[in-house]
Every structure is written in structure tokens, then in C-alpha cells.
Design a protein around this motif. Structure first.
Motif, PDB file in Angstrom:
ATOM      1  N   ALA A 115       7.021   9.830  -0.667  1.00 40.61           N
ATOM      2  CA  ALA A 115       6.169   8.644  -0.672  1.00 40.61           C
ATOM      3  C   ALA A 115       6.294   7.888   0.634  1.00 40.61           C
ATOM      4  O   ALA A 115       7.345   7.919   1.290  1.00 40.61           O
ATOM      5  CB  ALA A 115       6.528   7.719  -1.833  1.00 40.61           C
TER       6      ALA A 115
ATOM      7  N   ASP B  12       5.551  13.731  -8.006  1.00 39.69           N
ATOM      8  CA  ASP B  12       5.568  13.510  -6.559  1.00 39.69           C
ATOM      9  C   ASP B  12       6.948  13.063  -6.110  1.00 39.69           C
ATOM     10  O   ASP B  12       7.456  12.025  -6.549  1.00 39.69           O
ATOM     11  CB  ASP B  12       4.535  12.446  -6.179  1.00 39.69           C
TER      12      ASP B  12
ATOM     13  N   ALA C 203      -0.049   3.706  -5.560  1.00 40.22           N
ATOM     14  CA  ALA C 203      -0.218   5.150  -5.360  1.00 40.22           C
ATOM     15  C   ALA C 203      -1.192   5.741  -6.371  1.00 40.22           C
ATOM     16  O   ALA C 203      -2.040   6.575  -6.024  1.00 40.22           O
ATOM     17  CB  ALA C 203       1.136   5.837  -5.456  1.00 40.22           C
TER      18      ALA C 203
ATOM     19  N   GLY D 245      -4.785   4.170  -5.636  1.00 40.69           N
ATOM     20  CA  GLY D 245      -5.329   4.385  -4.309  1.00 40.69           C
ATOM     21  C   GLY D 245      -5.797   3.112  -3.630  1.00 40.69           C
ATOM     22  O   GLY D 245      -6.799   3.114  -2.890  1.00 40.69           O
TER      23      GLY D 245
ATOM     24  N   SER E 144       0.870  -1.175   0.000  1.00 39.97           N
ATOM     25  CA  SER E 144       0.000   0.000   0.000  1.00 39.97           C
ATOM     26  C   SER E 144       0.902   1.218   0.000  1.00 39.97           C
ATOM     27  O   SER E 144       1.789   1.336   0.854  1.00 39.97           O
ATOM     28  CB  SER E 144      -0.908   0.017   1.228  1.00 39.97           C
ATOM     29  N   CYS E 145       0.712   2.119  -0.962  1.00 39.20           N
ATOM     30  CA  CYS E 145       1.639   3.235  -1.126  1.00 39.20           C
ATOM     31  C   CYS E 145       0.885   4.527  -1.422  1.00 39.20           C
ATOM     32  O   CYS E 145      -0.125   4.509  -2.138  1.00 39.20           O
ATOM     33  CB  CYS E 145       2.620   2.942  -2.269  1.00 39.20           C
ATOM     34  N   GLU E 146       1.380   5.616  -0.867  1.00 32.36           N
ATOM     35  CA  GLU E 146       0.854   6.952  -1.162  1.00 32.36           C
ATOM     36  C   GLU E 146       2.015   7.845  -1.578  1.00 32.36           C
ATOM     37  O   GLU E 146       3.056   7.872  -0.920  1.00 32.36           O
ATOM     38  CB  GLU E 146       0.161   7.549   0.062  1.00 32.36           C
ATOM     39  N   GLU E 147       1.829   8.555  -2.674  1.00 30.98           N
ATOM     40  CA  GLU E 147       2.794   9.556  -3.134  1.00 30.98           C
ATOM     41  C   GLU E 147       2.215  10.944  -2.925  1.00 30.98           C
ATOM     42  O   GLU E 147       0.990  11.144  -2.996  1.00 30.98           O
ATOM     43  CB  GLU E 147       3.085   9.384  -4.628  1.00 30.98           C
ATOM     44  N   TYR E 148       3.093  11.914  -2.733  1.00 39.20           N
ATOM     45  CA  TYR E 148       2.638  13.296  -2.579  1.00 39.20           C
ATOM     46  C   TYR E 148       3.806  14.224  -2.870  1.00 39.20           C
ATOM     47  O   TYR E 148       4.954  13.788  -3.007  1.00 39.20           O
ATOM     48  CB  TYR E 148       2.072  13.530  -1.179  1.00 39.20           C
TER      49      TYR E 148
END
Length: 373
Positions: A219, A216, A324, A327, A202-206
Motif C-alpha cells: 500500500a 493486498d 483504497a 478509490g 489518499s491510499c492505494e492498495e495492491y
């Protein structure tokens, strides 16, 4: 699974493919080793090859635009593929099919699908294709792994990576500069520390408001690993002040204690128990990769980074970027299966295609792992 060894006398004769900054670093490293000899530089740009040869300062160095032709003309035993990722697949494929072993820069290829093709090409030809994951070659990383030995099962491996490099050029315009260009190092190091492959992520980039990157540049990724451990990557390429090392800052939590490593110095353990064995020096970064490649070709010793083992590190990158963008949690086997279908659909060599079709599963095909340190 064996590979052909090299029995020529004298230093291993090498051609470097790619005359950019990384190719020149490889050329200098080859020249500095008593076990290797630089016999040629290949690049599509003759001017770049000539400039690199002049910089390295080897009189009469063979130059050319075709890696295989140059390797044959120069009597090379192997090539070092230091081209851009998009060229890794065609250059390495051509060399393997010509009977030439390859030491390649990371990533193994531009995609997992291309990495699977190269895995099959290496199997078909019986030639060694080793990927240089250079940050595995750090004595303190190996010491950290030894310090874990008395502490029981590992549950959490966490790394913080905070840097603020102003590269300019292509990295500033990439969609996912941190994940695509850097994180594979820490992902691969976690696989080394755990002796385990990924299951899901599970990954989130920003991108912080002050970031100078178009894509981005930060992460957070949480990987479930084989055996139940979690690997947590938390990183940024736009965080000035109190920067970590390029290896990151690590905390490894195990059943009976923890290990801390700042990415450069000696790791610490609590409780502080001596590891069962002393730590051999693996060499430093690409010099360590080169030394292991030579030992593999001379003695048939299984190296870290053989293509079968290395593809999983790139799969972690692809899975993280997909997680990412979508979602959601991404299962690694789904990435492998889609990549396998793509590889089958695009493979042009009938013999390589036959090897891939004979695999019972992608994960089984990649389970030929390096000998553990």
C-alpha cells in the motif's frame, strides 16, 4: 482530565487476559519488572490458561475465564488486555465498569466506533484505559524527534516499510493484511513525530504477482496532517531482500534540514545540530508501555496512548482502507462522524451513551492528548 490512581503497597498486581502468544509475552514482561507482579491469567480456554501459566512458571497463579471475576479474586490492581481485537471492546468495557484500570494491546478496538465507546466508558468511570502502541517506545524514535527541534517546521514525514514475513494463519487470508495488522504502528509513530493528527488520506492498495497473501499486501498512503505537513507511508509485506526494520526507514524533511532514521540505530540530521535536550530512555516496546502504565497509575502522570489520544491512530487505518476500496480521498472527520453515529446506535450502557451524547464533536472529545515528550 484526571483518572483514579492506585495507592496499594508493593508491585502493581496485574492479571493478563488472553493466553496466546501476545498474552504470554506480556506475562513474561510483567514478571521481569520489579514494579509489577503477575497474579493471574484469564482465557476462555482453561487449557490455554493452564499452558501459559506452566510456561511462565509462577506457582499457584490464579486462572479463570472471566477477567473481572479473576481480577477481583486475585486482588489485581489492573488488567492487561491481550485478547484478539474483536474482544478488546467487551473485555475492556467490563473491566472499566467494574472499576479496574486497563492496559490494552493495539488496536484500541476492532473499529473506531468501538474505540469511541471505550473512550466514553473511561470518562464515565474515571479509570485509566491506556493502549500499548509499543513501537513508540524506542529511544532512537525519541532521539529522531529531538533532532527535529532545531530544524523548524516539518513539511514531509516519509516511511518505507518493506518486509517479507511468512506468517501462515489468519494474516495470509486477510483482505488488507498490511494496513489492518501492521500499518497502525507507522501511522501512530508519525503522529508522535509531528505532534499532529490526520486531516485526510489518499491510499492505494495492491498485491504483487508473487505475493503469498490472499489480500493486498502492499500500500501507499498520503495523509494530510494538521498544520499542513504530509505523511507518506509506502509499504509491502511481500518484498524479500534489503528488508527494512520492523519500524521502517524514515526521512523527515523540515524547513532547515532533514532527519534520517533506519528504524533501529541512531538517527542522523543534516545539518547536524545538537537537540536542545537530552533524550530520556522511554523503555523498549511493551516493557516501555508497561513502565509508563505503572507510572501513570502510581503518580497520575498522563501516559502516551491514553484512549482519547490513541483512537486517531485507528481512524487513520479505517480511513486508509476506505480510501483504497473507494478509490478517492477520505476526510478523517467523515470517518469519525460515521463512527460516532454507529457508536450511538449500538451503545448498551446508558451512562456511557450519555457521555457520548454530551460531546460537542468527536474531534474535540479526542483532543485530550498525551503530554508531549
Amino acid at each position: 482530565m484526571s483518572f483514579r490512581t492506585v495507592t496499594t503497597d508493593g508491585p502493581l498486581r496485574l492479571v493478563v487476559v488472553g493466553a496466546g502468544g501476545m498474552g504470554r509475552a506480556w506475562a513474561r514482561t510483567i514478571q521481569a519488572s520489579a514494579d509489577t507482579e503477575l497474579v493471574g491469567i484469564a482465557d476462555l480456554s482453561s487449557a490455554a490458561a493452564e499452558s501459559a501459566a506452566e510456561e511462565i512458571g509462577v506457582p499457584g497463579l490464579a486462572l479463570g475465564s472471566d477477567a473481572v471475576e479473576l481480577a477481583r479474586r486475585a486482588g489485581a490492581d489492573a488488567i492487561v488486555n491481550a485478547t484478539i481485537p474483536e474482544a478488546h471492546h467487551p473485555v475492556t468495557t467490563a473491566a472499566l465498569l467494574a472499576g479496574i484500570p486497563v492496559l490494552g494491546e493495539k488496536p484500541v478496538a476492532a473499529s473506531v466506533a468501538e474505540g469511541l465507546s471505550l473512550t466514553a466508558a473511561a470518562e464515565h468511570t474515571g479509570e485509566l484505559f491506556m493502549v500499548s502502541q509499543s513501537r513508540r517506545y524506542h529511544r532512537s524514535l525519541h532521539a529522531a524527534k529531538r533532532r527535529l527541534a532545531p530544524l523548524g517546521a516539518v513539511g514531509i514525514v516519509a516511511v518505507d516499510f518493506y518486509k517479507a514475513p511468512h506468517f501462515g494463519g489468519f494474516r495470509d487470508e486477510m483482505d488488507s493484511p498490511l494496513l489492518l495488522d501492521m500499518a497502525i504502528h507507522q501511522f501512530d509513530m508519525a503522529r508522535f513525530l509531528l505532534d499532529a493528527d490526520p486531516v485526510s488520506v489518499s491510499c492505494e492498495e495492491y498485491n504483487p504477482a508473487w505475493s503469498w497473501y490472499a489480500g493486498d499486501a502492499a500500500a501507499t498512503a498520503v495523509f494530510a496532517m494538521e498544520g499542513g505537513a504530509r505523511f507518506v507511508f509506502n509499504g509491502s509485506w511481500c518484498s524479500p531482500g534489503f528488508e527494512t526494520s520492523w519500524n521502517g526507514s524514515w526521512r523527515i524533511s523540515a524547513e532547515r534540514g532533514s532527519v534520517l532514521w533506519d528504524g533501529e540505530g541512531e538517527p542522523g540530521a543534516d545539518p547536524d545540530e545538537d537537540a536542545a535536550e537530552a533524550v530520556d530512555d522511554p523503555g523498549q516496546e511493551i516493557a516501555g508501555s508497561l513502565r509508563e502504565f505503572v507510572a501513570a497509575l502510581r503518580h497520575g502522570r498522563e501516559p502516551m496512548g491514553r484512549v482519547h489520544a490513541n483512537v486517531m491512530s485507528l481512524a487513520m487505518v479505517e480511513a486508509a482502507t476506505q480510501s483504497a476500496s473507494q478509490g478517492r480521498r477520505v476526510v478523517i472527520d467523515d470517518v469519525l462522524d460515521r463512527s460516532y453515529d454507529a457508536a450511538l446506535a449500538t451503545e448498551r450502557d446508558a451512562d456511557v451513551l450519555a457521555v457520548m451524547k454530551a460531546w460537542s464533536s468527536v474531534r474535540d472529545a479526542l483532543s485530550h492528548k498525551e503530554e508531549r515528550q
